[in-house]
Structure formats: C-alpha cells, structure tokens
Design a protein around this motif. Structure first.
Motif, PDB file in Angstrom:
ATOM      1  N   CYS A   1       0.833  -1.213   0.000  1.00 48.04           N
ATOM      2  CA  CYS A   1       0.000   0.000   0.000  1.00 48.04           C
ATOM      3  C   CYS A   1       0.861   1.254   0.000  1.00 48.04           C
ATOM      4  O   CYS A   1       0.551   2.242  -0.683  1.00 48.04           O
ATOM      5  CB  CYS A   1      -0.916  -0.002   1.212  1.00 48.04           C
ATOM      6  SG  CYS A   1      -2.167  -1.307   1.221  1.00 48.04           S
TER       7      CYS A   1
ATOM      8  N   LEU B   1      -4.738   2.421  -0.412  1.00 47.89           N
ATOM      9  CA  LEU B   1      -4.936   1.520   0.722  1.00 47.89           C
ATOM     10  C   LEU B   1      -5.904   0.388   0.422  1.00 47.89           C
ATOM     11  O   LEU B   1      -6.133  -0.489   1.275  1.00 47.89           O
ATOM     12  CB  LEU B   1      -5.438   2.302   1.943  1.00 47.89           C
ATOM     13  CG  LEU B   1      -4.349   2.896   2.841  1.00 47.89           C
ATOM     14  CD1 LEU B   1      -3.460   3.858   2.069  1.00 47.89           C
ATOM     15  CD2 LEU B   1      -4.960   3.586   4.049  1.00 47.89           C
TER      16      LEU B   1
ATOM     17  N   HIS C   1      -5.250  -1.883  -1.600  1.00 49.37           N
ATOM     18  CA  HIS C   1      -4.453  -3.033  -2.003  1.00 49.37           C
ATOM     19  C   HIS C   1      -4.372  -4.111  -0.927  1.00 49.37           C
ATOM     20  O   HIS C   1      -3.756  -5.154  -1.131  1.00 49.37           O
ATOM     21  CB  HIS C   1      -3.033  -2.584  -2.372  1.00 49.37           C
ATOM     22  CG  HIS C   1      -2.968  -1.835  -3.660  1.00 49.37           C
ATOM     23  ND1 HIS C   1      -3.480  -0.572  -3.802  1.00 49.37           N
ATOM     24  CD2 HIS C   1      -2.452  -2.164  -4.875  1.00 49.37           C
ATOM     25  CE1 HIS C   1      -3.292  -0.149  -5.048  1.00 49.37           C
ATOM     26  NE2 HIS C   1      -2.666  -1.101  -5.707  1.00 49.37           N
TER      27      HIS C   1
END
Length: 523
Positions: free
Chosen positions: A336, A377, A379
């Motif tokens: 991220c 974020l 991910h």
C-alpha cells in the motif's frame, strides 16, 4: 586529518602587526615575498576538531594549553610512519602491535568510554575521515547484533522489509571475514539504536560501556561512517553497499540532520542505479526489489517536504516495472505504501517544486494522482495490517491529500462551491478530523517508531488547518476545529522531535496567524 580551516591565531596576529614595506625599498620588478604556508597536521585533537580550529602535533596542543584546557586535549599525538612500518592489509582490516601488545586480525583495543560531548544540532555534527578502518574491539558484540536484528524485525520490518532473518544470519557469518558485511550489521544496529530505543535508556549497558542508548548509537554511527569512507567504491556495487548507505541515511534522518540525510539518500539511490540484478540470487533480488521501493518512497517523501528533485523511476534497472508480487500478508502495508507514492512521478514533483514552465493547467489535471492516493490503501484488507503499518499509511495518505490540496490552491483550482470536498477551501479541516479518528485508538509506540518523518507530516497538516481557520470562512464549527488542533498538538508532543523542535514551531505559527486562539490550544 588535514586541517583545512582558517589560518591560526598566530598568523592572523602576524599579518595584523607586520608594518608595510616602504615602496622605495624594493625595485618595481620585485615581486612580493611569497606567503609562508601554515603547517598542517595529520590529525587534530578532539577539542580542535569540534571547534574546527588549527591544531598542532604535540599533546596537549598549543591551543588547548594556551586556553588552560590541557586536560581536555584528547587524541594521541601523530607520529610519522616509515614505509616499512605500514603493514599489508588483509580483507580491509589492519593487524599489528599497539603499545607492545599483539591484537588479532581486524580488531584494535577499545578505550574506556568517555563522554564525547555529543552534538545536539545538525549544525554541530561533523564527521572526520580516517586513513584506514580498524574494527573497535567489543563495540558490536554478538548480543547487540542479535537484539538489534530482533528489534528491527519487530518494529521496523513491517514498514521497511529490506532484510530477512536468513539474510541477517548470512551477514553474521560473512562479517568475520568481510568488511562490507560487518559494516551492514554496524549500520543496522546504529539505526535501531537511534530510531527505536529510548535515547536516555541504558539497555546496552551489559554489553558495552556507553552512557546511554543515544551515546552508544552515536558511537555506532561514527564507526559506520568511518567504515563507509574506507570501503572501496566499485562500478558494480553490491546490495550490501546500498544497505549500508541507507542505514546511515536513516540514522541522520532520526537525528534531524536533514542535509546529511539527503546526501546519503542521494548516494544510496546512485548506488542502486549501478546495481546489476542479473547475477543476484533469488533472495538478494527480492530484497533489492524491496529496497528499491523503500528508496523511492524515501526520496519522493523527502522531495515533497524539502522541495528536492528525484532520480529513481519505476523502471530503474528493471526494478519496480511491475507491482510488488510478494503475497506475504506481513507485507500488505508495504504494498500500500508503494502504491501511495507510485503516481508521484517526476512531472508531479516538478510541478510541486515550480520547476515547469508557467502555463495554465486544467482543474482535472491532478485527478489521476488524487485517485491513486485515495485508492492506494485498497491493495490490502485492513485486518492484514499491523498497528505500525496502519499509523504510517493513514497519516501518510492524509498528508499527501493536504499536499495535493495546497498545490491545487496555488494553481487556482479550489472553489467553495465545488461538489468535491477535496477542491474546497476548508478541506484540511476534514483531514484533521480524519487524523484524529484514524490514530486515536492506535498505540502511541506504533506511531513513534516511524521517527521524525511522521512528526513532520502531522506538523504540515496542523499548519494547513491553522491557515484555513485564519483565512477561510468555514461551515464547520470553530469548537470542533479547535478540538482537532488540540488533539494534533498533544499527539505531536509525544512523537520524536515534538517537544524539542516542532511544538515551538507550532506555537510560533499560531501566534503569527491566530493569536487569539493561542490560549485555547493549551494542552
């Protein structure tokens, strides 16, 4: 050390009192007598080095003796060495006799600990070169290496996963005969000691004779710098070379040495550009891929904070061309973090630093960057993130949103009638509220471990909120904004550099911008 400072006091007095020679005493063709060059010494005493003044070969030196500080004149007198006395060097270390006693290869006797008057500001820090590098005996005992490596994997590896336990074990084995491997362990322990441990604690007391953790960290950093200057520079550097320089950068960053930190960060990036991935084994290639992203994130974060250029691109040496394929849940936060900075390319940094040609940009020119920051974020699942990862990711994401908002403000892309909150003048107030909601339930240690970098990001958010309250009529109630500012200030006071540096800057900014609110923000 060649002392390249200003002329000595004796010389200055000589040139002040020497009468001028009458013009009739020399012929028109005669040239003025050459100025006598000041004698230079190979190594100054400790006090003269700290003052950056001329020194002499005797101990105590003339300057310390005149000042009545002969007892503080540390350092051994310099003795000329004949060519036959210079010993051959094996594996980068020197062996021989010191004061009639033989010492094993690679070690020199360690003097008892002395309070070194450690500098407390970036301006006071000075590093001095050595003609050769010799390991200090007992400076880095195995117990310290084991403890610091364990602390690295516990506190720092979730954010900078550039080592594995297997690679550290290999470094320990190679350190017995390879100077570069020993230096990587030295840099690792210096970084952990200075960034993770309590500066005033004395955890390492049973291992080394150091006054406290901070003093021991300084000793390790100075030794790492001496080793770094001595190691041979190669056209095809190894992964260990880049790791050592990165650790030195991290040490300087944790000590607020911003100029030194940028110097070593740029050197680490330059070394990485020269690394050839083809001959690497699978583990080294994987660690090099992670180190690439750590360097890219550090360089771009540094570029945003201090208006610096960037050199690393996502296609450097074949690294970063594809997203990180590491499926380890422990590295979810790292993926991220890489996604947060991937879109902040050279074009964005040049626009932020006002390096591009002045031209009108459309309001949607930064939409792709904003989407990349907002979705970075996504991910990973929130349950996969550790508290240290949550703290770093959330604060960094909110900080980048404020950076993007400030750029849009400068470009004239904001409007209070915009349907997107990120394009309104009061947007930093919402960011401050998100900071409070995102960090309130996190352990303070999970935020502190990220060092002064995260303090600076919160400081930037705080200043943006103050500026908005002072200049923009907002819908949000003033009481709510004050509560968020109080929380931010309390949080900053608990972080590295908060009480010593940033709180005073916060108060100064409030006094200049919102003098009537200064009393309301007392904590």
């Amino acid at each position: 050390m060649l002392d390249m400072t200003t002329p000595s006091e004796e010389e200055n007095q000589y040139h002040k009192i020497s009468p001028p020679i009458a013009s009739t005493s020399r012929s028109p063709e005669a040239a003025p007598p050459p100025r006598v060059k000041r004698a230079q010494v190979a190594r100054a005493c400790q006090r003269c080095r700290r003052l950056q003044k001329a020194c002499s070969d005797t101990r105590p030196c003339q300057r310390c003796a005149r000042a009545g500080l002969a007892d503080e004149c540390g350092g051994l007198p310099v003795r000329a060495r004949a060519a036959s006395q210079i010993l051959p060097q094996t594996l980068g270390f020197t062996e021989g006799r010191i004061h009639g006693v033989e010492y094993p290869l690679g070690f020199t006797p360690s003097p008892p600990f002395i309070n070194l008057d450690l500098p407390t500001s970036p301006q006071a820090f000075t590093s001095f070169s050595r003609e050769s590098f010799e390991r200090k005996a007992n400076l880095l005992p195995p117990g310290v290496v084991d403890y610091c490596s364990a602390r690295f994997f516990e506190r720092l590896a979730p954010t900078i996963p550039i080592l594995t336990p297997g690679y550290v074990a290999d470094l320990k084995v190679r350190a017995a005969v390879e100077s570069e491997a020993y230096c990587v362990l030295l840099g690792l322990c210096a970084m952990v000691t200075l960034q993770v441990e309590d500066p005033l604690g004395n955890f390492f007391g049973p291992f080394v004779a150091a006054e406290n953790n901070s003093a021991y960290g300084w000793l390790l950093l100075e030794e790492a710098l001496a080793a770094h200057r001595y190691l041979t520079r190669r056209s095809n550097p190894s992964l260990d070379s880049a790791l050592l320089v990165f650790f030195i950068y991290a040490c300087h960053a944790s000590l607020f040495h911003h100029s030194q930190a940028f110097f070593f960060l740029r050197e680490a990036a330059t070394i990485f550009l020269l690394i050839k991935p083809e001959p690497m084994d699978e583990l080294s290639r994987s660690l090099a891929e992670r180190l690439f992203w750590v360097l890219l994130i550090s360089e771009r974060s540094h570029a945003i904070r201090y208006r610096r250029p960037i050199t690393l691109q996502v296609t450097t040496n074949g690294f970063g061309a594809a997203p990180l394929d590491d499926n380890d849940p422990l590295h979810a936060g790292f993926r991220c973090l890489a996604a947060l900075f991937r879109a902040l390319d050279t074009t964005f940094i040049a626009l932020l630093n006002q390096e591009t040609v002045a031209r009108t940009l459309p309001p949607d020119s930064l939409d792709e960057v904003e989407i990349a920051i907002n979705t970075a974020l996504n991910h990973s699942c929130a349950s996969d993130l550790l508290p240290t990862q949550k703290a770093n990711l959330r604060v960094t994401q909110l900080w980048l949103r404020v950076v993007l908002w400030q750029l849009r403000l400068r470009l004239g892309h904001l409007s209070e009638h915009s349907t997107q909150n990120s394009r309104t003048y009061h947007y930093p107030l919402e960011v401050a509220k998100d900071v409070a909601l995102s960090t309130r339930d996190l352990p303070i240690q999970s935020i502190q471990v990220h060092g002064v970098g995260i303090t600076e990001k919160l400081f930037d958010i705080f200043c943006a909120v103050v500026n908005v309250i002072a200049r923009v009529p907002v819908q949000m109630t003033k009481t709510v904004a004050e509560d968020d500012l109080k929380y931010l200030r309390r949080l900053i006071l608990q972080l590295p550099g908060g009480t010593t540096v940033y709180d005073a800057l916060l108060l100064k900014h409030i006094q200049q911008t919102l003098p009537n609110m200064a009393d309301m923000l007392e904590v």
